[in-house]
Scaffold this motif. Structure first.
Motif, mmCIF file in Angstrom:
data_model
loop_
_atom_site.group_PDB
_atom_site.id
_atom_site.type_symbol
_atom_site.label_atom_id
_atom_site.label_comp_id
_atom_site.label_asym_id
_atom_site.label_seq_id
_atom_site.Cartn_x
_atom_site.Cartn_y
_atom_site.Cartn_z
ATOM 1 N N ARG A 72 0.837 -1.218 0.000
ATOM 2 C CA ARG A 72 0.000 0.000 0.000
ATOM 3 C C ARG A 72 0.864 1.258 0.000
ATOM 4 O O ARG A 72 0.644 2.190 -0.774
ATOM 5 N N SER B 223 -1.021 -4.372 -13.259
ATOM 6 C CA SER B 223 -1.847 -5.254 -14.069
ATOM 7 C C SER B 223 -1.620 -5.083 -15.579
ATOM 8 O O SER B 223 -1.564 -6.071 -16.299
ATOM 9 N N TYR C 263 -11.629 0.363 -13.598
ATOM 10 C CA TYR C 263 -11.238 0.040 -12.207
ATOM 11 C C TYR C 263 -11.519 1.210 -11.264
ATOM 12 O O TYR C 263 -11.908 1.008 -10.124
HETATM 13 C C1 LIG Z 1 -6.050 -3.965 -11.311
HETATM 14 C C2 LIG Z 1 -6.062 -3.685 -9.844
HETATM 15 C C3 LIG Z 1 -6.699 -2.560 -9.358
HETATM 16 C C4 LIG Z 1 -6.685 -2.278 -7.980
HETATM 17 N N1 LIG Z 1 -7.310 -1.155 -7.537
HETATM 18 C C5 LIG Z 1 -7.276 -0.852 -6.213
HETATM 19 C C6 LIG Z 1 -7.916 0.314 -5.725
HETATM 20 O O1 LIG Z 1 -8.505 1.085 -6.479
HETATM 21 N N2 LIG Z 1 -7.870 0.573 -4.388
HETATM 22 C C7 LIG Z 1 -7.224 -0.269 -3.526
HETATM 23 O O2 LIG Z 1 -7.214 0.015 -2.323
HETATM 24 N N3 LIG Z 1 -6.587 -1.363 -3.969
HETATM 25 C C8 LIG Z 1 -6.604 -1.695 -5.274
HETATM 26 N N4 LIG Z 1 -5.981 -2.830 -5.711
HETATM 27 C C9 LIG Z 1 -5.211 -3.641 -4.751
HETATM 28 C C10 LIG Z 1 -6.009 -4.767 -4.086
HETATM 29 O O3 LIG Z 1 -6.616 -5.567 -5.068
HETATM 30 C C11 LIG Z 1 -7.060 -4.244 -3.123
HETATM 31 O O4 LIG Z 1 -6.447 -3.387 -2.179
HETATM 32 C C12 LIG Z 1 -7.731 -5.361 -2.349
HETATM 33 O O5 LIG Z 1 -8.308 -6.293 -3.236
HETATM 34 C C13 LIG Z 1 -8.780 -4.788 -1.415
HETATM 35 O O6 LIG Z 1 -9.479 -5.808 -0.777
HETATM 36 P P1 LIG Z 1 -9.222 -6.199 0.739
HETATM 37 O O7 LIG Z 1 -9.365 -4.991 1.592
HETATM 38 O O8 LIG Z 1 -10.094 -7.357 1.041
HETATM 39 O O9 LIG Z 1 -7.712 -6.615 0.715
HETATM 40 P P2 LIG Z 1 -6.874 -7.711 1.509
HETATM 41 O O10 LIG Z 1 -6.532 -8.789 0.579
HETATM 42 O O11 LIG Z 1 -7.568 -8.075 2.755
HETATM 43 O O12 LIG Z 1 -5.531 -6.913 1.844
HETATM 44 C C14 LIG Z 1 -5.448 -6.045 2.975
HETATM 45 C C15 LIG Z 1 -5.145 -4.632 2.572
HETATM 46 O O13 LIG Z 1 -3.863 -4.538 1.981
HETATM 47 C C16 LIG Z 1 -3.842 -3.458 1.061
HETATM 48 N N5 LIG Z 1 -3.416 -3.985 -0.244
HETATM 49 C C17 LIG Z 1 -3.410 -5.249 -0.667
HETATM 50 N N6 LIG Z 1 -2.893 -5.335 -1.904
HETATM 51 C C18 LIG Z 1 -2.598 -4.079 -2.275
HETATM 52 C C19 LIG Z 1 -2.051 -3.517 -3.451
HETATM 53 N N7 LIG Z 1 -1.698 -4.252 -4.511
HETATM 54 N N8 LIG Z 1 -1.897 -2.183 -3.481
HETATM 55 C C20 LIG Z 1 -2.236 -1.398 -2.440
HETATM 56 N N9 LIG Z 1 -2.757 -1.886 -1.303
HETATM 57 C C21 LIG Z 1 -2.923 -3.209 -1.228
HETATM 58 C C22 LIG Z 1 -5.250 -2.909 0.970
HETATM 59 O O14 LIG Z 1 -5.332 -1.749 1.737
HETATM 60 C C23 LIG Z 1 -6.103 -4.015 1.568
HETATM 61 O O15 LIG Z 1 -7.269 -3.532 2.186
HETATM 62 C C24 LIG Z 1 -6.009 -3.153 -7.086
HETATM 63 C C25 LIG Z 1 -5.377 -4.282 -7.592
HETATM 64 C C26 LIG Z 1 -5.393 -4.542 -8.955
HETATM 65 C C27 LIG Z 1 -4.681 -5.745 -9.453
#
Ligand SMILES: Cc1cc2nc3c(=O)[nH]c(=O)nc-3n(C[C@H](O)[C@H](O)[C@H](O)COP(=O)(O)OP(=O)(O)OC[C@H]3O[C@@H](n4cnc5c(N)ncnc54)[C@H](O)[C@@H]3O)c2cc1C
Ligand code: SF4
Length: 514
Positions: A316, A416, A396
């Motif tokens: 993040r 991506s 997205y």
């Molecule tokens: C194409 C694409 C677009 C995305 N767009 C966004 C978006 O607009 N906003 C967003 O917050 N995340 C985005 N992500 C990253 C990630 O997919 C999401 O943070 C995550 O799916 C949110 O769900 P969760 O809270 O259940 O995450 P969990 O899987 O529970 O992970 C915990 C936390 O880790 C952080 N995190 C995890 N992976 C990432 C990452 N790659 N980048 C930044 N933070 C991360 C998030 O804050 C998330 O809430 C994107 C990923 C991809 C591949």
């Protein structure tokens, strides 16, 4: 000298209840929070995203008022709302006889530039303040890698672990390894029951109706009387507690798994609460660590805990650093020169590809898909099909409840779509049906055959994968992580290769009907 009368602006993703601004109340300080068409209209949004932000903003305003702060809240349908930040601020400065304007630094480049220029035009002195949310400044990442060609996430993450003393024992990584990624790649095997997604039943009927009446263009579904996302700090904290107790023990194991049986598996779904700043990243990390220390039947092992901490402390903050290091150029990058249109089914889920149908339909239903669905299903397909990154970005940014540009664009355009040519990812995240079949149950009930490369039922991911490698081999041949696949392409019999490419050509000519 007369005391200054201060106007302070709080944006919709700046709902940090613990900010030092709110430590004491002062009747000469007026806070303003505004719902404006400027923010609903810069991209076509999922109705849940707009309603979720407005509901969280309203509840934040109520909390501040309840603490004795003076808050002027502008609703989207207020008659004096000019629907843009600048005229609204100008009106407030005049009406409230404001002598000083203060704002929190926006996280989006677009708003950062806009507020800086508004501030320069207001007839009163202005000052900007940090949001006190992130663990790094805008420029930390760039400074850490000064002079280096690539900003490696793993090096940054280790630096952050040391800097914040997280999961360290005597200066060494807890458990002996910095990274347990290898243990985070399991398919869902039914060994532990899938938890039901933790949802709330917030009534946002008024907000949803107001948005529809306003004419703002939205898409997607909503059950306005049972809105599922947390809209207050109290609910966000509750969601965090539920996550660390019930999901974290299996988070790492099934982090990359996908199944039709659950739309969020063991994921936290905390991204909305984090990105609106209702939760602070360090309290989320500490809460996970505290849980791992509790004696419990469902103990949290290091590979689960580290897998989660890496997402927040590592990914993040890293994404934010890349954003500020490379904006505004970043939003124009298109390494592969892709020009295609996003297929219609991204807006309808009307496709025979079961993996795409599942990922898109749950996104339309809940404004959420987890990371691997975003990366290896919808993102993978858009990249293989050669869709223009602007269109992929817009989708997205619109569809997900957590989509704020600083994090959305680096994940989409960078990780991506590889449109940044490898600033974030070491290779394009592309795969044939093999990966999806390995990590999900989607292929089991798909109209297409994951094992078939050609023919009516040939899985589109298969031929498009080879077609992509062929089209872009010049740009990829020096990438050691892809060149092996290039050689496989070379070793194919000519007619096999030709059949694959013909199949890809046919599919690309009718993407909308796949
Ligand atoms: C194409 C694409 C677009 C995305 N767009 C966004 C978006 O607009 N906003 C967003 O917050 N995340 C985005 N992500 C990253 C990630 O997919 C999401 O943070 C995550 O799916 C949110 O769900 P969760 O809270 O259940 O995450 P969990 O899987 O529970 O992970 C915990 C936390 O880790 C952080 N995190 C995890 N992976 C990432 C990452 N790659 N980048 C930044 N933070 C991360 C998030 O804050 C998330 O809430 C994107 C990923 C991809 C591949
Ligand atoms: S067969 Fe192909 S299209 Fe169908 S679910 Fe599997 S990967 Fe997706």
């Amino acid at each position: 000298m007369a005391k200054a009368k201060i106007l302070r602006l709080i944006l919709g993703d700046q709902l940090n209840a613990n900010h030092s601004w709110f430590r004491k109340t002062d009747r000469d300080v007026v806070y303003t929070i505004m719902e404006v068409r400027q923010e609903t209209d810069y991209v076509k949004h999922h109705i849940q995203k707009v309603a979720g932000f407005f509901a969280a903003m309203r509840s934040f305003a109520d909390e501040l008022s309840g603490q004795g702060h003076r808050v002027i809240y502008l609703r989207l349908d207020d008659s004096e709302n000019e629907q843009h930040i600048e005229p609204n601020l100008k009106n407030l400065v005049k009406k409230e006889k404001i002598t000083r304007f203060e704002y929190l630094l926006p996280d989006e480049y677009r708003l950062d530039r806009q507020l800086a220029s508004i501030a320069s035009r207001l007839p009163v002195p202005t000052e900007s303040f940090d949001t006190e949310h992130f663990l790094t400044t805008r420029t930390d990442l760039k400074e850490l890698f000064e002079g280096k060609k690539r900003y490696l996430m793993e090096s940054f993450y280790r630096h952050m672990r040391k800097e914040h003393n997280i999961l360290l024992e005597d200066g060494k990584p807890a458990g002996g390894k910095w990274n347990y990624d290898q243990s985070n790649r399991n398919r869902y095997d039914g060994a532990v029951p899938l938890p039901l997604a933790k949802v709330y039943k917030n009534d946002v009927t008024d907000i949803a109706e107001m948005i529809h009446r306003s004419g703002a263009r939205t898409f997607g579904e909503i059950e306005p009387e049972r809105f599922i996302w947390p809209v207050s700090r109290r609910q966000a904290l509750d969601q965090l507690a539920e996550f660390v107790r019930d999901r974290l023990p299996h988070f790492g194991t099934y982090q990359d798994a996908m199944t039709t049986e659950s739309w969020s598996l063991f994921h936290s779904r905390l991204s909305f609460a984090l990105n609106t700043k209702m939760l602070h990243p360090m309290e989320v990390i500490q809460s996970a660590i505290q849980q791992s220390r509790k004696p419990s039947k469902r103990s949290v092992k290091i590979e689960q805990l580290e897998g989660f901490v890496r997402q927040i402390l590592g990914w993040r903050e890293y994404m934010r650093g890349i954003y500020w290091a490379h904006m505004p150029d970043y939003e124009t990058l298109n390494h592969f020169g892709h020009k295609g249109d996003l297929p219609e089914f991204y807006w309808t889920a009307d496709t025979r590809m079961q993996c795409m149908q599942a990922a898109i339909s749950q996104s339309l239903e809940h404004a959420y898909a987890h990371h691997i669905q975003r990366l290896m299903v919808t993102g993978n397909f858009a990249l293989l099909a050669g869709v223009h990154p602007d269109q992929v970005d817009a989708w997205y940014l619109g569809i997900y409840i957590d989509a704020v540009q600083w994090v959305e664009i680096v994940n989409t355009r960078g990780m991506s779509q590889f449109a940044d040519g490898g600033m974030v990812a070491t290779k394009p995240y592309i795969s044939s049906a093999n990966y999806i079949r390995k990590m999900s149950d989607y292929c089991d009930r798909c109209w297409y055959d994951p094992g078939a490369k050609t023919g009516d039922r040939g899985c589109p991911f298969n031929c498009l994968y080879w077609d992509f490698l062929k089209r872009h081999r010049r740009k990829l041949e020096r990438n050691p992580r892809v060149s092996m696949m290039d050689r496989t392409l070379d070793r194919m019999k000519d007619d096999t290769r030709q059949q694959l490419l013909n199949q890809a050509r046919k599919y690309k000519a009718r993407l909308n009907t796949l």
